[in-house]
Motif scaffolding. Structure first.
Motif, PDB file in Angstrom:
ATOM      1  N   PRO A  91       0.779  -1.139   0.334  1.00 37.24           N
ATOM      2  CA  PRO A  91      -0.139  -0.329   0.505  1.00 37.24           C
ATOM      3  C   PRO A  91       0.947   1.018   0.287  1.00 37.24           C
ATOM      4  CG  PRO A  91       0.293  -1.355   1.846  1.00 37.24           C
ATOM      5  CD  PRO A  91       0.821  -1.764   1.326  1.00 37.24           C
ATOM      6  N   LEU A  92       0.168   2.432  -0.757  1.00 37.12           N
ATOM      7  CA  LEU A  92       0.873   3.860  -0.833  1.00 37.12           C
ATOM      8  C   LEU A  92       0.305   4.142   0.787  1.00 37.12           C
ATOM      9  CD1 LEU A  92       2.183   6.038  -1.638  1.00 37.12           C
ATOM     10  CD2 LEU A  92       0.723   6.579  -2.977  1.00 37.12           C
ATOM     11  N   VAL A  93       1.371   4.712   1.366  1.00 38.53           N
ATOM     12  CA  VAL A  93       0.880   5.359   2.642  1.00 38.53           C
ATOM     13  C   VAL A  93       1.396   6.733   2.772  1.00 38.53           C
ATOM     14  CG1 VAL A  93       1.335   5.244   5.274  1.00 38.53           C
ATOM     15  CG2 VAL A  93       1.364   3.225   4.337  1.00 38.53           C
ATOM     16  N   ALA A  94       0.035   7.669   2.913  1.00 41.31           N
ATOM     17  CA  ALA A  94       0.694   9.151   3.597  1.00 41.31           C
ATOM     18  C   ALA A  94       0.750   9.102   5.016  1.00 41.31           C
ATOM     19  CB  ALA A  94      -0.385   9.762   2.613  1.00 41.31           C
ATOM     20  N   MET A  95       1.839   9.493   5.243  1.00 38.49           N
ATOM     21  CA  MET A  95       1.992  10.242   7.274  1.00 38.49           C
ATOM     22  C   MET A  95       1.512  11.443   7.277  1.00 38.49           C
ATOM     23  SD  MET A  95       4.814   8.553   9.113  1.00 38.49           S
ATOM     24  CE  MET A  95       4.075   7.243   9.261  1.00 38.49           C
TER      25      MET A  95
ATOM     26  N   LEU B 141      12.297   7.047   9.792  1.00 37.84           N
ATOM     27  CA  LEU B 141      12.944   7.250   8.823  1.00 37.84           C
ATOM     28  C   LEU B 141      14.249   7.234   8.266  1.00 37.84           C
ATOM     29  CD1 LEU B 141      11.449  11.599   7.317  1.00 37.84           C
ATOM     30  CD2 LEU B 141      10.422   8.698   6.596  1.00 37.84           C
ATOM     31  N   LYS B 142      14.911   6.753   9.789  1.00 42.86           N
ATOM     32  CA  LYS B 142      16.136   6.643  10.250  1.00 42.86           C
ATOM     33  C   LYS B 142      15.999   5.428   9.873  1.00 42.86           C
ATOM     34  CE  LYS B 142      17.523  10.520  13.407  1.00 42.86           C
ATOM     35  NZ  LYS B 142      18.295  10.164  14.371  1.00 42.86           N
ATOM     36  N   ALA B 143      15.154   3.827  10.120  1.00 44.92           N
ATOM     37  CA  ALA B 143      14.842   2.502  10.275  1.00 44.92           C
ATOM     38  C   ALA B 143      14.276   2.153   8.809  1.00 44.92           C
ATOM     39  CB  ALA B 143      14.374   2.957  11.855  1.00 44.92           C
ATOM     40  N   GLY B 144      14.308   3.390   8.341  1.00 45.02           N
ATOM     41  CA  GLY B 144      13.669   3.101   6.615  1.00 45.02           C
ATOM     42  C   GLY B 144      12.396   2.257   6.030  1.00 45.02           C
TER      43      GLY B 144
ATOM     44  N   HIS C 249      10.658   4.654   4.894  1.00 43.80           N
ATOM     45  CA  HIS C 249      10.254   5.062   3.285  1.00 43.80           C
ATOM     46  C   HIS C 249      11.071   4.089   2.323  1.00 43.80           C
ATOM     47  CE1 HIS C 249      14.120   6.356   4.279  1.00 43.80           C
ATOM     48  NE2 HIS C 249      13.968   6.661   3.442  1.00 43.80           N
ATOM     49  N   ARG C 250      11.661   3.096   2.530  1.00 41.07           N
ATOM     50  CA  ARG C 250      11.956   2.421   1.897  1.00 41.07           C
ATOM     51  C   ARG C 250      11.175   0.282   1.584  1.00 41.07           C
ATOM     52  NH1 ARG C 250      17.275   4.630   4.386  1.00 41.07           N
ATOM     53  NH2 ARG C 250      17.347   2.413   4.990  1.00 41.07           N
ATOM     54  N   LYS C 251      11.374   0.797   2.721  1.00 41.07           N
ATOM     55  CA  LYS C 251      10.081  -0.940   2.900  1.00 41.07           C
ATOM     56  C   LYS C 251       8.289  -0.584   2.449  1.00 41.07           C
ATOM     57  CE  LYS C 251      11.911  -2.109   7.051  1.00 41.07           C
ATOM     58  NZ  LYS C 251      13.400  -2.595   6.906  1.00 41.07           N
ATOM     59  N   MET C 252       8.079   0.605   1.583  1.00 40.83           N
ATOM     60  CA  MET C 252       7.117   0.419   1.247  1.00 40.83           C
ATOM     61  C   MET C 252       7.020   2.121   0.461  1.00 40.83           C
ATOM     62  SD  MET C 252       4.497  -0.807   4.831  1.00 40.83           S
ATOM     63  CE  MET C 252       3.394  -1.057   3.592  1.00 40.83           C
TER      64      MET C 252
ATOM     65  N   ILE D   9      12.909  -5.119  22.797  1.00 41.61           N
ATOM     66  CA  ILE D   9      12.033  -4.100  22.364  1.00 41.61           C
ATOM     67  C   ILE D   9      11.693  -3.146  21.137  1.00 41.61           C
ATOM     68  CG2 ILE D   9       9.851  -3.862  23.402  1.00 41.61           C
ATOM     69  CD1 ILE D   9      10.654  -5.052  25.742  1.00 41.61           C
ATOM     70  N   PHE D  10      12.705  -2.141  21.475  1.00 40.36           N
ATOM     71  CA  PHE D  10      12.157  -1.148  21.126  1.00 40.36           C
ATOM     72  C   PHE D  10      13.444  -0.377  20.175  1.00 40.36           C
ATOM     73  CE2 PHE D  10      10.998  -0.737  25.751  1.00 40.36           C
ATOM     74  CZ  PHE D  10       9.726  -0.674  25.275  1.00 40.36           C
ATOM     75  N   ASP D  11      14.278  -2.080  19.339  1.00 44.31           N
ATOM     76  CA  ASP D  11      14.179  -0.704  18.265  1.00 44.31           C
ATOM     77  C   ASP D  11      13.895  -1.216  17.569  1.00 44.31           C
ATOM     78  OD1 ASP D  11      17.028  -1.527  17.019  1.00 44.31           O
ATOM     79  OD2 ASP D  11      15.777  -2.460  15.899  1.00 44.31           O
ATOM     80  N   ALA D  12      14.032   0.372  16.395  1.00 44.99           N
ATOM     81  CA  ALA D  12      13.669   1.587  15.399  1.00 44.99           C
ATOM     82  C   ALA D  12      12.494   0.231  14.494  1.00 44.99           C
ATOM     83  CB  ALA D  12      13.810   2.713  15.119  1.00 44.99           C
ATOM     84  N   GLU D  13      14.192  -0.789  13.754  1.00 49.52           N
ATOM     85  CA  GLU D  13      14.472  -1.102  12.666  1.00 49.52           C
ATOM     86  C   GLU D  13      13.690  -2.641  12.850  1.00 49.52           C
ATOM     87  OE1 GLU D  13      17.473  -2.988   9.089  1.00 49.52           O
ATOM     88  OE2 GLU D  13      18.256  -1.299  10.832  1.00 49.52           O
ATOM     89  N   LYS D  14      13.112  -2.959  14.273  1.00 52.27           N
ATOM     90  CA  LYS D  14      12.870  -4.537  14.325  1.00 52.27           C
ATOM     91  C   LYS D  14      11.619  -4.148  14.418  1.00 52.27           C
ATOM     92  CE  LYS D  14      16.270  -6.752  17.226  1.00 52.27           C
ATOM     93  NZ  LYS D  14      17.075  -7.435  17.973  1.00 52.27           N
ATOM     94  N   MET D  15      11.131  -2.725  15.086  1.00 54.22           N
ATOM     95  CA  MET D  15       9.748  -2.348  15.589  1.00 54.22           C
ATOM     96  C   MET D  15       9.196  -2.027  14.094  1.00 54.22           C
ATOM     97  SD  MET D  15       8.265   0.789  17.661  1.00 54.22           S
ATOM     98  CE  MET D  15       8.972  -0.425  18.810  1.00 54.22           C
ATOM     99  N   ILE D  16       9.254  -1.682  13.264  1.00 49.13           N
ATOM    100  CA  ILE D  16       8.740  -0.847  11.570  1.00 49.13           C
ATOM    101  C   ILE D  16       9.115  -2.481  11.013  1.00 49.13           C
ATOM    102  CG2 ILE D  16       9.398   0.123   9.542  1.00 49.13           C
ATOM    103  CD1 ILE D  16      10.870   2.448  10.734  1.00 49.13           C
TER     104      ILE D  16
END
Length: 368
Positions: free
Chosen positions: A18-22, A41-44, A46-49, A350-357
């Protein structure tokens, strides 16, 4: 001899992401929502979808912000008409933030987009219930949103009173990855750090009272406090001067970037004696840097800090309790180090940004 005919293969349809507008505040603004989006954004993300970020407010006067939001509406309408936006992810706080997102919410529904409402702001509950108009608006949004994201179990239970329980989900804020800067291995002082808005709500005046009452103890042991942030900076500096705390209390104002990283890198204890919160980003930052935490039994904080494990929790306004919790950590390097290790491990698990995304946020998008 007849040519061999390749066997028929059933076409496999690949599900399009899906295209997400945040939507949220300009990423250069101070505050927790900007911090959260930047970590995504740092965790990527915008590159995952497929992803678009549209800011709804910026720094400046009311007139400047009104014009900025008008531009936001134009960009939103143009985006909706030119692209097939599937999901609108609205980062929402109270008052102006909510009213702006209400407009975006209505536009999204006109274009038949799925809508995720992501609630931030420690005073959102008060905003939601203070008058009939706010109650009507918030309940309408919660009931028509496809997902309502909250930051803690306490908030999940509260919002489920006004929305379909199956639509309310908990998603922790992501923790930043630490960057140690200018670590002073020769220092003898023990550094206690406060980061946040200098205000009654954050408990900064309780902290000052606590320091003043125990000044001789902190001076004798070489303890130094840094109280950093925006808000009542002049008022806090005036109290420090009035009470003769200049030798042990530093009030640098708002800090960010490498300056903030330097303070976190050289801190030994993090303190945030708040009265109202949701899930403080500053505690997550401090945990990422391996600091023991002294805070309060408020909202989502007990989901970050387990009393006696990676820090100590006290009741809001309990100045004696705050002083005792700080004293316990000041007097025991072993406890500071063991609780700091536990903080860092919790963030990584638990709170790692990359894992969370990867594990949670993109899954939420794809399930809508």
């Amino acid at each position: 001899m007849a040519d061999k005919i390749a066997p028929h293969k059933k076409a496999v349809r690949v599900k399009k992401k899906p295209l997400v507008a945040m939507f949220g505040p300009d990423l250069g603004l101070k505050g927790g929502i900007s911090f959260v989006v930047l970590e995504y954004l740092k965790a990527g993300l915008h590159r995952k979808m497929p992803f678009i970020f549209i800011p709804t407010t910026t720094e400046g006067s009311r007139i400047k912000n009104a014009l900025f939001f008008l531009k936001c509406i134009i960009i939103t309408l143009r985006t909706m008409m030119r692209s097939r936006v599937d999901i609108c992810h609205l980062h929402v706080s109270h008052y102006g933030s909510f009213y702006r997102k209400w407009v975006i919410f209505r536009i999204a529904k006109i274009f038949r987009c799925k809508v995720m409402v992501h609630i931030h702001g420690s005073n959102f509950e008060r905003f939601m219930t203070e008058n009939s108009f706010n109650r009507w608006m918030t309940r309408t949004v919660f009931n028509r949103a496809d997902r309502v994201i909250v930051l803690s179990d306490e908030w999940k239970a509260g919002i489920e009173k006004f929305a379909d329980k199956s639509h309310v989900v908990k998603l922790f804020n992501p923790a930043p990855r630490p960057r140690w800067v200018d670590v002073d291995h020769t220092r003898s002082a023990l550094n206690i750090l406060f980061l946040g808005r200098l205000s009654t709500r954050k408990g900064v005046y309780d902290l000052l009272e606590c320091i003043g009452a125990r000044r001789a103890f902190y001076e004798e042991l070489g303890v130094r406090f840094t109280i950093a942030g925006d808000g009542d900076v002049d008022a806090v500096r005036a109290i420090v001067n009035r009470d003769g705390l200049n030798a042990i209390v530093n009030v640098p104002g708002w800090i960010s970037g490498k300056v903030k990283e330097r303070y976190l890198s050289n801190a030994d204890i993090y303190v945030l004696p708040s009265y109202h919160e949701q899930l403080p980003m500053s505690i997550l930052e401090a945990m990422a840097y391996g600091l023991p935490i002294v805070s309060t039994w408020v909202a989502g904080i007990p989901e970050l800090v387990e009393d006696g494990v990676n820090g100590h929790l006290v009741d809001p306004g309990d100045i004696d309790g705050l002083g005792n919790a700080l004293r316990t950590l000041v007097m025991s390097k072993e406890k500071r180090l063991s609780m700091g290790r536990e903080s860092r491990q919790r963030v990584a698990g638990i709170f790692d940004a990359e894992k969370m995304i990867t594990r949670e946020l993109t899954a939420l998008y794809e399930r809508l």
